[in-house]
Design an enzyme around this catalytic site. Structure first.
Site, PDB file in Angstrom:
ATOM      1  CG  ASP A  29      -1.837   1.161   1.305  1.00  0.00           C
ATOM      2  OD1 ASP A  29      -2.406   1.541   0.264  1.00  0.00           O
ATOM      3  OD2 ASP A  29      -1.988   1.728   2.409  1.00  0.00           O
ATOM      4  CG  ASP A  31      -1.389   7.488   0.682  1.00  0.00           C
ATOM      5  OD1 ASP A  31      -0.380   8.136   0.378  1.00  0.00           O
ATOM      6  OD2 ASP A  31      -2.399   7.401  -0.048  1.00  0.00           O
TER       7      ASP A  31
END
Length: 199
Positions: A29, A31
């Site tokens: 991922d 953020d």
């Protein structure tokens, strides 16, 4: 549910030859895992790579393909354009490359069913927790899901990994969320786990 492909960006900054043919990958991922979560990051100047990320990616690179998978509903919400998103990711890749870190690919889902901007205001199969981005990468790179990991800081990341048949690890402070997945405070500690359990 509409099956609409995510934006796929293979890095133009090169990959390390020793990773060719690898059938295992780490899905990352963006953020909260690679960079600090700025909530709808829309400016290159706002990129802040988290401590320990560079060292962790360097350690993982000889053993795993490194593939970023990120929801970016700011496009569907009209907060920034696909072109601006590409600028941010080009800048991130360039910063990685200057430190001899190279991702194999980036997958971004710009969709959201409650968005305001056509054609992105749709329900799709690529927005996590749907596993579409991971499944596309698994097929493209001929990966073995049982040898792959998903790293994220949200339950949606964990569910996407589960849907794709890969092992999921949560990044976050102690006690963050209520889930059945292993929890690590940062990418560095998660990387040590993955390297120890690489097949």
């Amino acid at each position: 549910m509409t099956i609409t492909p995510a934006i796929h960006h293979v890095t133009t900054f090169g990959t390390q030859p020793q990773r060719s043919g690898l059938r295992q990958a780490v899905f990352l991922d963006r953020d909260g895992v690679l960079i600090r979560d700025k909530h709808y990051l829309s400016e290159v100047a706002g990129i802040e790579i988290l401590p320990g990320v560079i060292e962790a990616l360097r350690a993982l690179a000889p053993h795993f393909r490194l593939i970023m998978v990120t929801n970016q509903s700011g496009v569907a919400r009209g907060l920034f354009t696909v072109a601006r998103l590409a600028q941010i990711h080009d800048a991130l890749l360039a910063r990685f490359a200057r430190q001899d870190v190279h991702l194999d690919a980036l997958y971004c889902c710009p969709h959201h069913r409650d968005g305001t901007l056509a054609p992105y205001a749709i329900a799709c199969a690529c927005r996590k927790p749907q596993p579409g981005m991971l499944l596309h990468a698994i097929e493209k790179w001929e990966l073995d899901p049982a040898r792959c990991f998903m790293l994220g800081d949200q339950e949606s990341d964990m569910l996407a990994g589960q849907g794709a048949g890969v092992r999921s690890l949560m990044i976050g402070p102690d006690g963050a969320g209520k889930h059945a997945h292993p929890l690590y405070p940062d990418l560095g500690q998660a990387a040590r786990h993955m390297l120890a359990h690489a097949r």
